[in-house]
Design a protein around this motif. Structure first.
Motif, PDB file in Angstrom:
ATOM      1  N   ILE A 171     -12.279   8.989 -11.875  1.00 37.90           N
ATOM      2  CA  ILE A 171     -11.710  10.161 -11.210  1.00 37.90           C
ATOM      3  C   ILE A 171     -12.064  11.432 -11.962  1.00 37.90           C
ATOM      4  CG2 ILE A 171      -9.512  11.348 -10.749  1.00 37.90           C
ATOM      5  CD1 ILE A 171      -8.394   8.773  -9.728  1.00 37.90           C
ATOM      6  N   TRP A 227     -10.812   3.325 -14.141  1.00 39.55           N
ATOM      7  CA  TRP A 227     -10.398   3.963 -12.895  1.00 39.55           C
ATOM      8  C   TRP A 227     -10.181   5.463 -13.106  1.00 39.55           C
ATOM      9  CZ3 TRP A 227     -11.511   1.209  -8.922  1.00 39.55           C
ATOM     10  CH2 TRP A 227     -11.334  -0.170  -8.912  1.00 39.55           C
ATOM     11  N   VAL A 266      -5.482  14.021  -4.098  1.00 38.46           N
ATOM     12  CA  VAL A 266      -6.044  13.272  -2.963  1.00 38.46           C
ATOM     13  C   VAL A 266      -6.792  12.038  -3.475  1.00 38.46           C
ATOM     14  CG1 VAL A 266      -7.732  13.342  -1.086  1.00 38.46           C
ATOM     15  CG2 VAL A 266      -6.205  15.286  -1.459  1.00 38.46           C
ATOM     16  N   LEU A 267      -7.564  12.210  -4.542  1.00 37.76           N
ATOM     17  CA  LEU A 267      -8.290  11.077  -5.134  1.00 37.76           C
ATOM     18  C   LEU A 267      -7.327  10.020  -5.650  1.00 37.76           C
ATOM     19  CD1 LEU A 267     -11.148  12.912  -7.099  1.00 37.76           C
ATOM     20  CD2 LEU A 267     -11.380  11.528  -5.020  1.00 37.76           C
ATOM     21  N   SER A 321      -1.225  10.304 -11.824  1.00 37.13           N
ATOM     22  CA  SER A 321      -0.628  11.387 -11.044  1.00 37.13           C
ATOM     23  C   SER A 321      -0.038  12.459 -11.955  1.00 37.13           C
ATOM     24  CB  SER A 321       0.453  10.819 -10.124  1.00 37.13           C
ATOM     25  OG  SER A 321       1.084  11.844  -9.391  1.00 37.13           O
ATOM     26  N   ILE A 381       1.019   4.306  -2.819  1.00 39.65           N
ATOM     27  CA  ILE A 381       0.850   5.734  -2.500  1.00 39.65           C
ATOM     28  C   ILE A 381       2.118   6.505  -2.842  1.00 39.65           C
ATOM     29  CG2 ILE A 381       0.505   7.376  -0.617  1.00 39.65           C
ATOM     30  CD1 ILE A 381      -1.249   5.247   0.739  1.00 39.65           C
ATOM     31  N   VAL A 438       0.833  -1.203   0.000  1.00 39.46           N
ATOM     32  CA  VAL A 438       0.000   0.000   0.000  1.00 39.46           C
ATOM     33  C   VAL A 438       0.870   1.256   0.000  1.00 39.46           C
ATOM     34  CG1 VAL A 438      -1.769   1.294   1.257  1.00 39.46           C
ATOM     35  CG2 VAL A 438      -1.878  -1.206   1.163  1.00 39.46           C
ATOM     36  N   ILE A 496      -4.348   9.400  -4.465  1.00 37.90           N
ATOM     37  CA  ILE A 496      -3.780   8.721  -3.292  1.00 37.90           C
ATOM     38  C   ILE A 496      -4.775   7.707  -2.736  1.00 37.90           C
ATOM     39  CG2 ILE A 496      -3.059   9.073  -0.894  1.00 37.90           C
ATOM     40  CD1 ILE A 496      -1.769  11.711  -1.815  1.00 37.90           C
ATOM     41  N   ILE A 497      -6.060   8.099  -2.680  1.00 35.20           N
ATOM     42  CA  ILE A 497      -7.102   7.171  -2.220  1.00 35.20           C
ATOM     43  C   ILE A 497      -7.188   5.966  -3.154  1.00 35.20           C
ATOM     44  CG2 ILE A 497      -9.592   6.881  -1.880  1.00 35.20           C
ATOM     45  CD1 ILE A 497      -9.652   9.842  -0.994  1.00 35.20           C
ATOM     46  N   LEU A 498      -7.171   6.234  -4.467  1.00 29.35           N
ATOM     47  CA  LEU A 498      -7.205   5.140  -5.447  1.00 29.35           C
ATOM     48  C   LEU A 498      -5.981   4.246  -5.287  1.00 29.35           C
ATOM     49  CD1 LEU A 498      -8.446   3.758  -7.947  1.00 29.35           C
ATOM     50  CD2 LEU A 498      -7.146   5.378  -9.366  1.00 29.35           C
ATOM     51  N   ALA A 512      -4.239   3.701  -2.576  1.00 31.64           N
ATOM     52  CA  ALA A 512      -4.396   2.898  -1.358  1.00 31.64           C
ATOM     53  C   ALA A 512      -5.352   1.731  -1.595  1.00 31.64           C
ATOM     54  CB  ALA A 512      -4.899   3.773  -0.220  1.00 31.64           C
ATOM     55  N   PHE A 513      -6.473   2.015  -2.263  1.00 28.61           N
ATOM     56  CA  PHE A 513      -7.454   0.968  -2.551  1.00 28.61           C
ATOM     57  C   PHE A 513      -6.866  -0.112  -3.448  1.00 28.61           C
ATOM     58  CE2 PHE A 513     -10.743  -0.704  -5.430  1.00 28.61           C
ATOM     59  CZ  PHE A 513     -11.556  -1.341  -4.504  1.00 28.61           C
TER      60      PHE A 513
END
Length: 432
Positions: A418, A414, A187-188, A147, A100, A96, A190-192, A194-195
């Motif tokens: 976003i 994905w 931020v989105l 990114s 990130i 994870v 980073i969330i993606l 992590a998921f």
């Protein structure tokens, strides 16, 4: 007549750009001139249209040339190396955290606005780690590409410069309202990350039984990513770059002048002789001039299509075709379809051919030019490195040994998700 010829002109230019058989400046210059001659305008008229169009994009051209030279110099002297290498070391060993960290590393690497340099920096450094951890390399490409695409909203990258030249406005003025969208987008991502990192960890554990790697391999990965020598004048260059960003956000002087001053200072600080300064300019001149010539060609294209009245005529006639109930939402519809259109249109075709027509149609229905432009930027830009028309993406695929089709299948939905979320956020923020 103007509508028909104008529409054919745009279709032909888009078709040529899609085929990729010539560089963009050739169709952007030649086809509009032929169209203007067909519609009865003389060479003197075309000359005036060219002058008007070129003057409108001159500030963008200056900014692009000097910004690319400046950030190319910063990459050359290793300004971003310590942060990138530190992140590589910190993220090793945890799926994870690696995911990130990939997003953060790609964002830092893309500060120069160049997709090619971003992939050249990140993929060789991170791919061995992904391979040792048995992680999917297509995840690496998705995270770097997503990114970098969001970071591509910076004014010295390509999309905003193209859009600003179409709108005839300062690119930093166009960028400032997008800064919150960039932050939310990161931020989105980073969330993606992590998921997807959690999903990837489960896949690896199911297939291999463990996500741990030997300490010897971690040490080997660290050594392979450590720089051979420390970057020169790190803190001086960092301070200078921070000042550049502050001046761009402040907007007290034009962006082009900011980069002209910054480049001059950076050359004197980092290179003592005229020969060294000349060499570093030559090293990055090709990419700077390439972007400059494309923007100038686009200025000629837009100047001719606007001066002849073709854009206005196309928009007026198109209004008669579009159903009335769709008209108030035309910019949102184009925004939602922005990322899928990336698979059909190059960046040049999207901004130089589609945006002017969409803007004219939207204006007729009472939609502001900025609202249409922001909808198209936000809806499209996240997919920058999913498009087969991105040369930098082909470089990335070659570096990672991956296939375009599999990358699109893995990343498309994905990143489209976003982009739609960012469109919704932009709508409620009043941006579109």
């Amino acid at each position: 007549m103007l509508s028909i010829v104008g529409f054919i002109t745009i279709v032909v230019i888009v078709a040529i750009l899609l085929r990729g058989k010539t560089i963009p400046i050739i169709p952007l210059i030649i086809i509009p001139i032929i169209a203007a001659l067909i519609t009865g305008f003389g060479l003197a008229d075309i000359g005036e249209f060219f002058t008007e169009g070129s003057l409108k994009v001159m500030n963008v051209v200056i900014m692009f040339i000097f910004a690319i030279l400046y950030f190319g110099l910063m990459q050359h002297v290793g300004l971003f190396d310590p942060l990138i290498n530190k992140m590589v070391q910190i993220t090793q060993g945890n799926i994870v955290t690696i995911s990130i960290g990939t997003v953060i590393i790609a964002a830092v690497a893309h500060l120069d606005g160049s997709g090619a340099s971003t992939f050249l920096i990140t993929i060789p450094a991170l791919l061995p780690l992904y391979q040792r951890m048995k992680m999917n390399p297509y995840l690496l490409l998705l995270l770097i590409g997503g990114s970098a695409s969001i970071m591509n909203m910076v004014p010295w990258a390509g999309p905003l410069g193209r859009a600003a030249s179409v709108l005839d406005m300062d690119v930093t003025e166009l960028w400032r309202p997008l800064i919150p969208i960039q932050i939310i987008g990161m931020v989105l991502m980073i969330i993606l990350a992590a998921f997807l990192g959690i999903m990837e960890k489960r896949r690896i554990e199911k297939k291999y039984g463990s996500t741990k790697i030997a300490l010897e391999e971690i040490k080997e990965a660290k050594e392979s990513t450590e720089p051979k020598e420390k970057p020169k004048l790190l803190w001086v260059n960092l301070l200078l770059t921070i000042l550049v960003v502050i001046m761009l956000v402040w907007g007290v002087i034009p962006a082009g002048l900011v980069f002209m001053i910054a480049l001059s200072i950076a050359l004197v600080i980092n290179f003592r002789t005229a020969d060294e300064q000349n060499d570093i300019i030559k090293e990055h001149a090709a990419s700077a001039l390439t972007m400059g010539t494309i923007i100038l060609a686009a200025g000629s294209f837009l100047g001719i299509l606007s001066g002849t009245g073709m854009l206005d005529s196309i928009a007026t006639d198109a209004v008669k075709i579009i159903p009335e109930f769709i008209s108030p939402y035309i910019h949102l519809i184009i925004g939602v379809l922005g990322l899928p259109l990336d698979l059909l249109l190059s960046t040049d075709a999207y901004y130089f051919a589609l945006l002017p027509v969409a803007d004219q149609i939207g204006t007729t229905f009472g939609i502001s030019s900025l609202a249409t432009t922001y909808a198209m930027i936000v809806g499209n830009i996240v997919g920058t490195f999913v498009s087969p028309f991105s040369p930098a993406l082909w470089l990335a695929l070659g570096l990672a040994g991956l296939e375009m089709g599999k990358h699109i299948r893995y990343s498309f939905f994905w990143l489209w998700g976003i982009s739609i979320i960012l469109l919704i956020v932009s709508f409620f923020m009043g941006l579109i």
